[in-house]
Design a protein around this motif. Structure first.
Motif, PDB file in Angstrom:
ATOM      1  N   GLU A 141     -38.792  22.709  66.127  1.00  0.00           N
ATOM      2  CA  GLU A 141     -39.912  23.483  66.664  1.00  0.00           C
ATOM      3  C   GLU A 141     -40.488  24.446  65.646  1.00  0.00           C
ATOM      4  N   GLU A 142     -39.680  24.859  64.684  1.00  0.00           N
ATOM      5  CA  GLU A 142     -40.151  25.789  63.659  1.00  0.00           C
ATOM      6  C   GLU A 142     -40.798  25.066  62.489  1.00  0.00           C
ATOM      7  N   GLY A 143     -40.833  23.743  62.541  1.00  0.00           N
ATOM      8  CA  GLY A 143     -41.443  22.981  61.462  1.00  0.00           C
ATOM      9  C   GLY A 143     -40.504  22.685  60.314  1.00  0.00           C
ATOM     10  N   GLN A 144     -39.236  23.053  60.452  1.00  0.00           N
ATOM     11  CA  GLN A 144     -38.274  22.786  59.398  1.00  0.00           C
ATOM     12  C   GLN A 144     -37.713  21.366  59.546  1.00  0.00           C
ATOM     13  N   VAL A 145     -37.144  20.876  58.445  1.00  0.00           N
ATOM     14  CA  VAL A 145     -36.700  19.487  58.372  1.00  0.00           C
ATOM     15  C   VAL A 145     -35.297  19.334  58.954  1.00  0.00           C
ATOM     16  N   VAL A 146     -35.134  18.289  59.748  1.00  0.00           N
ATOM     17  CA  VAL A 146     -33.820  17.880  60.248  1.00  0.00           C
ATOM     18  C   VAL A 146     -33.554  16.471  59.719  1.00  0.00           C
ATOM     19  N   LEU A 147     -32.441  16.319  59.001  1.00  0.00           N
ATOM     20  CA  LEU A 147     -32.089  15.026  58.412  1.00  0.00           C
ATOM     21  C   LEU A 147     -30.959  14.394  59.203  1.00  0.00           C
ATOM     22  N   GLN A 148     -31.041  13.087  59.406  1.00  0.00           N
ATOM     23  CA  GLN A 148     -29.952  12.366  60.058  1.00  0.00           C
ATOM     24  C   GLN A 148     -29.613  11.129  59.231  1.00  0.00           C
ATOM     25  N   PHE A 149     -28.386  11.135  58.676  1.00  0.00           N
ATOM     26  CA  PHE A 149     -27.873   9.983  57.945  1.00  0.00           C
ATOM     27  C   PHE A 149     -27.134   9.073  58.926  1.00  0.00           C
ATOM     28  N   ASN A 150     -27.579   7.854  59.046  1.00  0.00           N
ATOM     29  CA  ASN A 150     -26.923   6.856  59.892  1.00  0.00           C
ATOM     30  C   ASN A 150     -26.077   5.953  59.005  1.00  0.00           C
ATOM     31  N   ILE A 151     -24.780   6.222  59.017  1.00  0.00           N
ATOM     32  CA  ILE A 151     -23.859   5.567  58.090  1.00  0.00           C
ATOM     33  C   ILE A 151     -23.154   4.409  58.779  1.00  0.00           C
ATOM     34  N   SER A 152     -23.234   3.255  58.156  1.00  0.00           N
ATOM     35  CA  SER A 152     -22.457   2.095  58.604  1.00  0.00           C
ATOM     36  C   SER A 152     -21.362   1.872  57.574  1.00  0.00           C
ATOM     37  N   GLU A 153     -20.133   2.301  57.909  1.00  0.00           N
ATOM     38  CA  GLU A 153     -19.062   2.291  56.919  1.00  0.00           C
ATOM     39  C   GLU A 153     -18.556   0.893  56.605  1.00  0.00           C
ATOM     40  N   GLY A 154     -18.421   0.053  57.594  1.00  0.00           N
ATOM     41  CA  GLY A 154     -17.815  -1.251  57.373  1.00  0.00           C
ATOM     42  C   GLY A 154     -16.315  -1.137  57.209  1.00  0.00           C
ATOM     43  N   VAL A 155     -15.730  -2.132  56.588  1.00  0.00           N
ATOM     44  CA  VAL A 155     -14.275  -2.216  56.433  1.00  0.00           C
ATOM     45  C   VAL A 155     -13.871  -1.605  55.096  1.00  0.00           C
ATOM     46  N   GLN A 156     -12.747  -0.896  55.101  1.00  0.00           N
ATOM     47  CA  GLN A 156     -12.179  -0.418  53.841  1.00  0.00           C
ATOM     48  C   GLN A 156     -11.269  -1.500  53.280  1.00  0.00           C
TER      49      GLN A 156
ATOM     50  N   ARG B 288     -46.494  24.044  54.132  1.00  0.00           N
ATOM     51  CA  ARG B 288     -45.339  24.943  54.059  1.00  0.00           C
ATOM     52  C   ARG B 288     -44.238  24.314  53.218  1.00  0.00           C
ATOM     53  N   ARG B 289     -43.487  25.148  52.546  1.00  0.00           N
ATOM     54  CA  ARG B 289     -42.324  24.677  51.811  1.00  0.00           C
ATOM     55  C   ARG B 289     -41.302  24.132  52.816  1.00  0.00           C
ATOM     56  N   ALA B 290     -40.925  22.893  52.622  1.00  0.00           N
ATOM     57  CA  ALA B 290     -40.018  22.246  53.577  1.00  0.00           C
ATOM     58  C   ALA B 290     -38.579  22.619  53.263  1.00  0.00           C
ATOM     59  N   ARG B 291     -37.910  23.151  54.231  1.00  0.00           N
ATOM     60  CA  ARG B 291     -36.496  23.483  54.088  1.00  0.00           C
ATOM     61  C   ARG B 291     -35.692  22.719  55.123  1.00  0.00           C
ATOM     62  N   VAL B 292     -34.501  22.357  54.723  1.00  0.00           N
ATOM     63  CA  VAL B 292     -33.627  21.580  55.600  1.00  0.00           C
ATOM     64  C   VAL B 292     -32.853  22.547  56.487  1.00  0.00           C
ATOM     65  N   SER B 293     -33.115  22.486  57.772  1.00  0.00           N
ATOM     66  CA  SER B 293     -32.426  23.384  58.697  1.00  0.00           C
ATOM     67  C   SER B 293     -31.121  22.793  59.199  1.00  0.00           C
ATOM     68  N   ASP B 294     -31.028  21.449  59.223  1.00  0.00           N
ATOM     69  CA  ASP B 294     -29.810  20.830  59.738  1.00  0.00           C
ATOM     70  C   ASP B 294     -29.684  19.421  59.160  1.00  0.00           C
ATOM     71  N   ILE B 295     -28.447  19.011  58.928  1.00  0.00           N
ATOM     72  CA  ILE B 295     -28.150  17.661  58.447  1.00  0.00           C
ATOM     73  C   ILE B 295     -27.103  17.069  59.377  1.00  0.00           C
ATOM     74  N   VAL B 296     -27.417  15.919  59.928  1.00  0.00           N
ATOM     75  CA  VAL B 296     -26.533  15.257  60.880  1.00  0.00           C
ATOM     76  C   VAL B 296     -26.047  13.958  60.254  1.00  0.00           C
ATOM     77  N   TYR B 297     -24.745  13.716  60.372  1.00  0.00           N
ATOM     78  CA  TYR B 297     -24.151  12.480  59.860  1.00  0.00           C
ATOM     79  C   TYR B 297     -23.578  11.696  61.040  1.00  0.00           C
ATOM     80  N   GLU B 298     -24.042  10.483  61.202  1.00  0.00           N
ATOM     81  CA  GLU B 298     -23.572   9.613  62.281  1.00  0.00           C
ATOM     82  C   GLU B 298     -22.868   8.405  61.685  1.00  0.00           C
ATOM     83  N   GLY B 299     -21.717   8.073  62.273  1.00  0.00           N
ATOM     84  CA  GLY B 299     -21.018   6.861  61.870  1.00  0.00           C
ATOM     85  C   GLY B 299     -19.966   7.044  60.808  1.00  0.00           C
TER      86      GLY B 299
END
Length: 780
Positions: free
Chosen positions: A256-271, A180-191
């Motif tokens: 459950e529908e077979g669509q892609v869920v992406l999760q970016f785990n971001i470690s920002e560090g110090v500015q 199946r053509r993979a489509r991104v159903s959700d994108i999660v950003y952590e951090g």
């Protein structure tokens, strides 16, 4: 490689622990055995090996011969066996031939991918070699194509079937399970505490939120695209001073529908923010620190972005490089203090050697003359080796449009402080043949044929290419218009930065009231002035004929004074005119600009000292301005003003030279040329009460347009137009104007741009002006 290791392993097992003994014995015989299909030519094997009967056995020499046989590409497997005999050692080469394809590889299971693309990717035609290893490599290439097309779950299997063992022929069938053509159903950003999720997500999304096409579908998923977006997000963090930021490849899961869920785990560090910036190195012995410090200066406490740090290092290299110190090295030493959030930066400058340019060489120009390239360069023999000018020269030569690649390279000479500068170019096609058809709301059906050569050479018999000149022959034909145009431009006239153009033309346009035929030619001289400015002088000689006049009766002007007007009053005439034009152009793109201005002012004299039938003075100015706004929106303004008046023997400006307004190219929302002075039949009893446009001698029009990108090459537009034409010269009366507003679409297709507008009349110049709501136009 797998087969090579197998061969080595088998030989090692045959030799075993008695290798030291075998190394002291001689090879008495060499045997070639065929373990696969077809036949093996022993003479071919002998030609590709070095070990001979009678040689002392040396293991690495046999290993070398096994590798040489595998490298021929004819064998799927090669192994060497050793057998002990009474007189010495017997060496056997066991060879397995590759099959040859009896027919092109077959692919089954294709649905979304075209068969031609699949076959091109596999690249397995009749007669090609095939074995399990080759089939596996080609299958992986096909899987990668699917992944890039958003089908990451695609799988490819294959089956090789022998056709003839004697001939070593086989067939191969690849079976594709596209998934199946993979489509991104959700994108999660952590951090992402410091950077809002909305900002991070805008960097990921290749399709902007204001694109309505994205409202009804999810974005597709491909690992290669995902990596480029991850790098874009990381780059944004680094430029904000988060130099320790870490963003690994996102976690990819399925719902459950077979669509892609992406999760970016971001470690920002110090500015980080700048504390101290310092310089050191031998480069400070060449130029004082006080001279170099401004190139790296930063306000203490300002954000220490990676882009800024890198740009300062480049500024130092360019300073030294522009003064002949080529290959200057600038090492950036960063000393962060995470506890304080501060960053010290030390630029260690090691100047390169100081060189002059001895000779400039051009390589790779098989068609283009050397002088065409040399005259564009900013560096000359005998000067210091200015790296900045060399880089700019590369871009200038690249922008000529004659070459696919342009590279420069310094070459050492026998003179210690001089180098030759070599420009290496690769020619590309510069000729073009175009033909097409279209439709506009004014000209209706239009077709064209065009032949052009951007690298023409009028003296270059027999190919006529390579002189840097431009030649174009274009014919347009349609229901209302037929044009023929031939143009030639020499950009370096008399070997000076002076363009010289020659044009010949014939234009036949059918208006509502008459047909107009123009035949003539023009000569143009142009020169670039300092900055984005240009001046040109153009002499034009043309003969104008009016034919098939619809109505020869008398007409009178609608507005006072109600003078009599005849469409037959203009006899055929010849016009001789010279025009001076000044142009200022700072646009970032000549076709679809998003910033900058283009302003031109011209003055033209016809007749008088230039003779012939028409004495006129014509001047005008045109301006366009573009302002980039948020989310790639662009606000643009356009203005035009012109005045034409007769003098000498020309009491009244001829109809063919008058100014008209209305239609898709000037004032949208109104009939073509219907805004401005009008005439009606003088005899009202004739029953003909329709008006006709008579043109004027003064014109002013302005427009504001706001464009919003939807997807690549498609923009939405909203606009407001206002303007009028007045009967007499210098009769600007802005209390009498026509105006309109509307919306439209812009399809910025290469070679075939399309503009569609829907306009509404806001205010007309008079009650007779006809409305035309729709505008369809092809061309920039």
């Amino acid at each position: 490689m797998r087969h090579l290791l197998t061969g080595f392993l088998l030989m090692s097992l045959a030799v075993g622990a008695s290798g030291q003994v075998l190394n002291r014995r001689s090879i008495t015989s060499i045997v070639v055995e065929n373990k696969g299909p077809g036949r093996v030519d022993e003479s071919y094997v002998t030609a590709h090996t070095r070990v001979r009967a009678g040689d002392e056995f040396v293991r690495r020499r046999v290993n070398r011969d096994v590798k040489a046989l595998l490298d021929t590409g004819l064998f799927s497997a090669v192994s060497a066996r050793l057998e002990t005999s009474a007189g010495g050692l017997r060496l056997s080469y066991d060879l397995t031939n590759k099959y040859k394809l009896a027919k092109i590889a077959e692919v089954v299971g294709l649905d979304v991918m075209r068969a031609s693309k699949a076959h091109n990717t596999l690249d397995l035609d009749q007669g090609e070699f095939i074995d399990e290893q080759i089939a596996g490599v080609r299958a992986q290439a096909l899987i990668k194509e699917y992944a890039d097309d958003f089908y990451p779950d695609a799988n490819v299997t294959w089956l090789i079937t022998e056709v003839s063992k004697d001939l070593a022929t086989a067939t191969v069938v690849f079976t594709v399970d596209e998934g199946r053509r993979a489509r991104v159903s959700d994108i999660v950003y952590e951090g992402n505490a410091a950077v809002p999720t909305k900002t991070v997500h805008s960097l990921y999304r290749e399709v902007r939120w204001y694109n309505p096409f994205s409202w009804f579908r999810r974005s597709s998923y491909a690992p290669s695209h995902l990596e480029s977006r991850r790098i874009a997000i990381l780059k944004h963090y680094r430029n904000l001073g988060f130099l320790d930021a870490v963003i690994p490849f996102p976690d990819v899961t399925r719902n459950e529908e077979g669509q892609v869920v992406l999760q970016f785990n971001i470690s920002e560090g110090v500015q980080y923010r700048f504390d101290r910036i310092a310089l050191r190195g031998s480069g400070l012995d060449v130029f004082p620190e006080a001279v170099l410090t401004p190139f790296v200066a930063a306000e203490p406490g300002s954000i220490a972005g990676q882009g800024y740090i890198d740009a300062r290092a480049k500024a130092l290299r360019d300073y030294f490089g522009s003064r002949g110190y080529i290959d200057t090295r600038v090492k950036t030493v960063i000393n962060p203090s995470p506890e304080k959030g501060e960053l010290d930066v030390l630029y260690d400058v090691t100047e390169g050697d100081l060189f002059k340019v001895r000779n400039i060489l051009i390589q790779g120009n098989t068609r283009t003359r050397d002088k065409v390239i040399r005259r564009e360069l900013l560096v000359y023999p005998g000067e210091i080796f200015n790296e900045v000018k060399v880089s700019r020269s590369e871009r200038i030569v690249q922008n000529l449009g004659f070459f696919s690649t342009v590279r420069s390279e310094p070459i050492a000479t026998h003179i210690p402080d001089e180098k030759d500068l070599v420009f290496k170019v690769e020619e590309k096609r510069t000729g073009q043949f175009m033909m097409g058809a279209g439709f506009s709301s004014i000209e209706q059906i239009v077709g064209f044929v065009e032949v052009s050569q951007a690298n023409f050479d009028i003296a270059g018999w027999p190919n006529f290419m390579g002189g840097g000149q431009k030649l174009k022959v274009r014919a347009e034909f349609g229901s209302k218009r037929n044009d023929l145009e031939v143009s030639f431009v020499e950009p370096w006239f008399l070997d000076r930065k002076l363009s010289f153009g020659v044009d010949a033309f014939r234009s036949d346009f059918s208006y509502t009231d008459y047909d107009e035929v123009r035949t003539g030619g023009a000569l143009t001289l142009g020169k670039k002035l300092p900055g984005p400015n240009r001046v040109s002088v153009r002499y034009r000689l043309e003969k104008t004929e009016i034919k098939d006049i619809a109505d020869t009766n008398a007409y009178v002007y609608v507005d006072a004074p109600h003078d009599t007007f005849f469409f037959t009053s203009d006899e055929d005439r010849t016009r001789s005119a010279a025009r001076l034009t000044l142009t200022h152009d700072t646009r970032n793109n000549p076709f679809v600009p998003t910033r900058g201005n283009r302003v031109s002012v011209f003055a033209e004299v016809a007749g008088g000292p230039f003779g012939f039938d028409t004495d006129e003075f014509h001047w005008g100015m045109r301006g366009k301005s573009y302002f980039p706004l948020w989310f790639n929106h662009v606000l643009s303004f356009r203005g035009r003003a012109e005045v034409i008046e007769g003098f000498g023997d020309t009491d009244e400006v001829p109809l063919v030279d008058r100014l008209f307004l209305g239609g898709g190219k000037t004032l949208r929302g109104y009939e073509f040329r219907d805004v401005g002075p009008k005439v009606v039949p003088a005899d009202s009893s004739s029953g003909n009460d329709s008006h006709r446009s008579a043109g004027g001698q003064t014109l002013a029009v302005a427009s504001a347009e706001y464009t919003i990108p939807i997807i690549d090459s498609i923009r939405f537009a909203g606009f407001f137009d206002v303007g009028n034409v007045w009967r007499d010269a210098y009769d600007f009366d802005f209390g009498e104007t026509a105006s309109s507003m509307g919306i439209g679409l812009r399809f910025d297709l290469p070679g075939f741009p399309i503009r569609i507008d829907r306009a509404w009349s806001v205010e007309t110049d008079d009650d007779l002006t006809d409305v035309d709501k729709w505008v369809l136009w092809i061309g920039f």
